[in-house]
Design a protein around this motif. Sequence first.
Motif, mmCIF file in Angstrom:
data_model
loop_
_atom_site.group_PDB
_atom_site.id
_atom_site.type_symbol
_atom_site.label_atom_id
_atom_site.label_comp_id
_atom_site.label_asym_id
_atom_site.label_seq_id
_atom_site.Cartn_x
_atom_site.Cartn_y
_atom_site.Cartn_z
ATOM 1 N N ASP A 31 0.869 -1.169 0.000
ATOM 2 C CA ASP A 31 0.000 0.000 0.000
ATOM 3 C C ASP A 31 0.914 1.229 0.000
ATOM 4 N N CYS A 89 -3.753 1.434 -3.299
ATOM 5 C CA CYS A 89 -4.603 1.798 -2.165
ATOM 6 C C CYS A 89 -5.896 0.999 -2.258
ATOM 7 N N LYS A 90 -6.432 0.644 -1.118
ATOM 8 C CA LYS A 90 -7.705 -0.076 -1.086
ATOM 9 C C LYS A 90 -8.756 0.819 -0.463
ATOM 10 N N ARG A 91 -9.922 0.809 -1.055
ATOM 11 C CA ARG A 91 -11.025 1.620 -0.541
ATOM 12 C C ARG A 91 -11.343 1.211 0.891
ATOM 13 N N MET A 93 -9.452 1.547 3.464
ATOM 14 C CA MET A 93 -8.291 1.171 4.281
ATOM 15 C C MET A 93 -7.970 2.268 5.281
ATOM 16 N N GLU A 96 -6.519 5.945 4.198
ATOM 17 C CA GLU A 96 -6.817 5.924 2.764
ATOM 18 C C GLU A 96 -6.450 7.246 2.087
ATOM 19 N N CYS A 99 -2.765 7.496 1.647
ATOM 20 C CA CYS A 99 -2.385 6.528 0.620
ATOM 21 C C CYS A 99 -2.624 7.107 -0.773
#
Length: 114
Positions: A31, A89-91, A93, A96, A99
């Motif tokens: 990430d 990046c993850k939604r 997270m 976020e 990131c």
Amino acid sequence: VCVFVCLLYLFVVAGVCVCDPAPPGWAEPLDCVRASELCNQKPQCSSQFRIMRQCLSGGGRERSTMLASRECRGALEVLRDSTLYDCRCKRGMKKELQCLQNYWSIHMGLTEVF
């Protein structure tokens, strides 16, 4: 026939894959928060990341002029070989927003310059 049906069940219904899920040497991208932390531990990466953020800080024509400079293009070249280039990046997270800021610090420069 029973073996074939069992294997088909494992693949389709259970979602099990008996094959290696990733090729040798491949690693899931970090990430962008973690990639930034790793970059900050290396003096060359850290300084080039700082330069890239400065290159993107202006707006409109000013930013275009800065991104076209030798210093900004050099920073992008160095960062292409860093963990930041392939970070994701993850939604939802944790961190976020941070990131996404790290991600776009690299990729906005790449889309505008190259």
